[in-house]
Design a protein around this motif. Structure first.
Motif, PDB file in Angstrom:
ATOM      1  N   ASN A 159      -5.234  -3.207 -19.069  1.00  9.03           N
ATOM      2  CA  ASN A 159      -4.258  -2.750 -18.074  1.00  9.03           C
ATOM      3  C   ASN A 159      -2.888  -2.488 -18.681  1.00  9.03           C
ATOM      4  O   ASN A 159      -2.047  -1.836 -18.074  1.00  9.03           O
ATOM      5  N   LEU A 160      -2.636  -2.976 -19.910  1.00  7.93           N
ATOM      6  CA  LEU A 160      -1.400  -2.596 -20.598  1.00  7.93           C
ATOM      7  C   LEU A 160      -1.393  -1.095 -20.874  1.00  7.93           C
ATOM      8  O   LEU A 160      -0.346  -0.481 -21.028  1.00  7.93           O
ATOM      9  N   LEU A 182     -12.279  -0.805 -17.564  1.00  5.84           N
ATOM     10  CA  LEU A 182     -12.104  -1.051 -16.127  1.00  5.84           C
ATOM     11  C   LEU A 182     -10.638  -1.290 -15.793  1.00  5.84           C
ATOM     12  O   LEU A 182     -10.119  -0.753 -14.817  1.00  5.84           O
ATOM     13  N   SER A 183      -9.971  -2.115 -16.609  1.00  2.72           N
ATOM     14  CA  SER A 183      -8.567  -2.414 -16.328  1.00  2.72           C
ATOM     15  C   SER A 183      -7.714  -1.169 -16.521  1.00  2.72           C
ATOM     16  O   SER A 183      -6.728  -0.970 -15.817  1.00  2.72           O
ATOM     17  N   SER A 241     -16.211  -3.668  -9.088  1.00  2.00           N
ATOM     18  CA  SER A 241     -14.852  -4.166  -9.307  1.00  2.00           C
ATOM     19  C   SER A 241     -13.870  -3.548  -8.320  1.00  2.00           C
ATOM     20  O   SER A 241     -12.886  -4.183  -7.946  1.00  2.00           O
ATOM     21  N   ALA A 242     -14.160  -2.304  -7.868  1.00  3.26           N
ATOM     22  CA  ALA A 242     -13.316  -1.717  -6.826  1.00  3.26           C
ATOM     23  C   ALA A 242     -13.445  -2.520  -5.535  1.00  3.26           C
ATOM     24  O   ALA A 242     -12.471  -2.729  -4.811  1.00  3.26           O
ATOM     25  N   PHE A 262      -9.241  -1.032 -12.064  1.00  2.00           N
ATOM     26  CA  PHE A 262     -10.208  -1.815 -11.295  1.00  2.00           C
ATOM     27  C   PHE A 262     -10.412  -3.217 -11.865  1.00  2.00           C
ATOM     28  O   PHE A 262     -11.084  -4.036 -11.264  1.00  2.00           O
ATOM     29  N   GLY A 263      -9.866  -3.475 -13.038  1.00  4.73           N
ATOM     30  CA  GLY A 263     -10.143  -4.765 -13.673  1.00  4.73           C
ATOM     31  C   GLY A 263      -9.076  -5.800 -13.374  1.00  4.73           C
ATOM     32  O   GLY A 263      -8.761  -6.051 -12.215  1.00  4.73           O
ATOM     33  N   ILE A 264      -8.536  -6.396 -14.431  1.00  5.06           N
ATOM     34  CA  ILE A 264      -7.468  -7.386 -14.282  1.00  5.06           C
ATOM     35  C   ILE A 264      -6.237  -6.691 -13.702  1.00  5.06           C
ATOM     36  O   ILE A 264      -5.823  -5.642 -14.168  1.00  5.06           O
ATOM     37  N   GLN A 265      -5.687  -7.292 -12.640  1.00  5.26           N
ATOM     38  CA  GLN A 265      -4.578  -6.643 -11.953  1.00  5.26           C
ATOM     39  C   GLN A 265      -3.223  -7.089 -12.509  1.00  5.26           C
ATOM     40  O   GLN A 265      -3.022  -8.265 -12.765  1.00  5.26           O
ATOM     41  N   PRO A 266      -2.272  -6.158 -12.686  1.00  7.75           N
ATOM     42  CA  PRO A 266      -0.930  -6.538 -13.104  1.00  7.75           C
ATOM     43  C   PRO A 266      -0.286  -7.427 -12.016  1.00  7.75           C
ATOM     44  O   PRO A 266      -0.718  -7.326 -10.865  1.00  7.75           O
TER      45      PRO A 266
END
Lengths: 346, 313
Positions: free
Chosen positions: B260-261, B244-245, B152-153, B249-253
């Motif tokens: 990622n929140l 991951l987020s 994912s990176a 490395f996962g879903i990007q903001p």
């Protein structure tokens, strides 16, 4: 048995080579690369980039890079100054001779940073696993012996909860509770420290080290305790209804002795195998713990290397990780055969 | 004679109706006796509904409103607001779309790879089986979390418009690519046993093609453990994606996902703890519901338990 082990090890070699080629290609063919400027304070000039590429060996074609990584480049002449003439021998010994290369970021041998990090992760994980065993074994046995009791229902529910908590979130909540909300009533400081293995700049003290362990260990323990106590519960349930357990009871042995000695021994058998298979995951799983609590271990090293694209460090950790997975699979099979005399490998 | 009996009398007899005798009805009967599975199904349905109707929220999930930044939970903002003044509840609901979608996509991907691989290996055996299982072994010997982070990176940097516009599919493929092996092994084991059964031999004698036997005759009998495994796969994938987020490395903001929140939550922990509490609590709720559903399905599909219960029906 000896033949079996030798054969399995021989089989593991080609597997290891194939996996390492795949991983090496993945790491090296990734766009961006270590010189793309990520995490660097200043932009590099093109000639600096060319020099760095030569220094890291990134000017070579992929297959040569792999060979150099594997067996080193001290047997062949390489071009160091970019004039197209191969004038001096390389210095890499290659991974087969225990040389993991130089880290791009710190410019020191990877083996140095890996060695320290490995020790720190092993230290954290051994304490975690010790606590896991101390909690999971009695909990698993009692909840199997008292199946469907109140205790068992509470334990089963909690093990479902423990399996569903995202590990990093548990870490954040522990931080919130023990660092932000709870205060030491004497001094008014935070109850527990949250970063590193000890307080920097102080003398070694057991209390200080222990305090730094509590939160990281708690974070690591929850998932594994719930996993193993649930596993032990179901494997105890398989065992305690068997005849030899009834016989042991009938000849007048105490409950404790029957369950914790006779039954537990047999119930632990499948658990040992699962534990051997879990070992690499236990190690890799410490990544989140190490990142949240700034623990200088393998996981944090790998995470930093993934951001920096520090190829030698990435490859070193990936190789060790793959070796651990393969070794733990072999270990699981051997332990299983050793513990269960009914099983024979040829 | 049967036809002359009025329908009203039929329903009053103790004879089991056709519906009750069917396997799927038995499974449902067992599933419904598992309180955890029923509560899990209800909670998960509520989450899915809430997430589906996220658009009803009066707030925008991405546009910032500095006038209300970093507000504690209140009536207007039940989960508070973040550093850019966005309503956290709205973002959690939109993030849930992404996270759940990743979960279910991973399930589909592992099924798409794992079922054919396992079915072909188990059905044909021999060299085909050998080759497919060696590939499976190789994939299993990868240190999955490390490779997940690496992949994912890497994908984060790939300048492919398709990957950039389909972050869910990208991250789901990465997770699925490292998870199909378990499904494959499970399916293989079922096919190995079922292919020896008499009805399969009979079908083959009648001239059915291999593909037909694999897909139509064996598959329905091999599906039980696969359904259980895939259900748990969804929960596993939601956890993986969130991790991951969280690491970045996962879903990007600015696209929100439950993971990622949380990625900046540690910095804000002292002053704005609600930013850390709510998204994680949603992950927890979704994952525990799915795990309970999986547990209920496992009991329901367990052949021993189904056989025991046949006597009672």
């Amino acid at each position: 048995m000896g033949h079996y082990v030798v054969r399995r090890i021989l089989q593991a070699i080609p597997l290891m080579v194939i996996v390492s080629i795949v991983l090496f290609a993945l790491v090296n063919l990734a766009p961006g690369g270590p010189l793309a400027g990520r995490g660097q304070s200043r932009r590099l000039r093109p000639e600096q980039i060319a020099a760095l590429k030569r220094q890291f060996g990134l000017d070579q074609p992929l297959y040569k890079r792999y060979i150099f990584w594997l067996v080193g480049n001290d047997w062949t002449k390489i071009d160091m100054d970019g004039d197209g003439i191969k004038e001096s021998y390389g210095q890499g010994k290659g991974i087969l001779r225990g040389d993991f290369g130089m880290s791009y970021r710190t410019r020191t041998p990877v083996i140095n940073s890996i060695g320290g990090a490995f020790k720190n992760t092993a230290y954290l994980m051994s304490v975690t696993l010790l606590i896991v065993a101390i909690i999971a074994i009695p909990v698993g046995v009692i909840s199997a012996v008292k199946q469907y009791s109140f205790f068992d229902i509470v334990v089963t529910t909690m093990s479902f909860m423990g399996q569903a908590i995202p590990e990093f979130w548990l870490g954040l909540i522990l931080l919130l509770v023990f660092y932000v909300w709870l205060r030491n009533p004497m001094t008014g400081d935070s109850l527990l420290p949250v970063g590193g293995m000890y307080t920097l700049g102080t003398e070694f003290s057991i209390v200080d080290w222990a305090k730094h362990l509590i939160l990281p260990v708690m974070m690591g323990v929850v998932g594994w305790v719930t996993w193993y106590s649930r596993f032990l519960r179901s494997s105890m349930l398989d065992v305690i209804h068997q005849d030899y357990v009834r016989t042991a009871r009938a000849k007048g042995l105490s409950m404790n002795k029957v369950y914790f000695k006779h039954a537990l021994r047999n119930a632990l058998l499948p658990l040992v195998t699962v534990f051997a298979l879990d070992l690499p995951y236990i190690f890799a799983g410490s990544l989140y713990v190490e990142i949240i609590f700034s623990w200088p271990g393998m996981g944090r090293l790998y995470y930093q290397a993934a951001i920096d694209r520090d190829y030698p460090v990435l490859m070193a950790v990936l190789t060790i990780g793959t070796m651990m997975v393969i070794a733990s699979n072999l270990l699981a099979d051997i332990v299983y055969a050793k513990l269960d005399p009914r099983i024979h490998y040829d | 004679m049967q036809n002359s009996i009025p329908a009203s009398i039929m329903t009053n007899t103790n004879q089991p109706s056709l519906r009750e005798e069917s396997m799927s009805y038995l499974i449902w009967k067992r599933f419904r006796r598992h309180p955890g599975a029923i509560i899990g199904s209800i909670v998960l349905s509520c989450i899915i509904l809430a997430v589906a109707f996220a658009g009803l929220s009066p707030y925008d999930p991405i546009k910032s409103d500095i006038t209300v930044k970093n507000q504690a939970p209140s009536l207007a903002h039940p989960m508070g607001t973040d550093a850019l003044g966005r309503d956290l509840l709205t973002r959690v609901l939109y993030g849930g779309r992404i996270s759940l979608l990743v979960g279910f996509s991973v399930m589909v991907i592992t099924l798409l790879i794992g079922v054919p691989v396992g079915a072909i290996a188990g059905y044909f055996g021999g060299n085909v089986d050998n080759i497919l299982m060696r590939i499976t072994d190789a994939a299993l010997s990868l240190p999955s979390l490390l490779v997940l982070i690496l992949l994912s990176a890497i994908l984060r940097e790939v300048e492919a418009p398709f990957l950039k516009s389909n972050p869910v599919l990208t991250i789901a493929s990465v997770i699925g690519l490292l998870a199909w092996m378990f499904t494959a092994r499970l399916v293989r084991a079922s096919y190995l046993t079922i292919r020896e059964m008499d009805y399969v031999t009979a079908t083959r004698a009648l001239g059915a093609s291999n593909l037909r036997i694999i897909a139509l005759h064996i598959f329905p009998n091999a599906i039980g453990p696969v359904i259980v495994e895939s259900t748990l796969e969804v929960a596993y994938a939601i956890l993986e994606e969130s991790g991951l987020s969280y690491l970045g490395f996962g879903i990007q903001p600015p696209t929100p996902s439950w993971g990622n929140l949380l990625s900046n939550a540690q910095e804000y922990l002292v002053k704005y703890p609600w930013l850390a509490i709510f998204p994680g609590a949603m992950i927890f709720l979704a994952v525990i519901s799915i795990n309970y559903i999986g547990d209920g399905l496992r009991d329901a599909f367990d052949p021993h338990k189904v056989l025991q219960k046949i006597g009672e029906v």
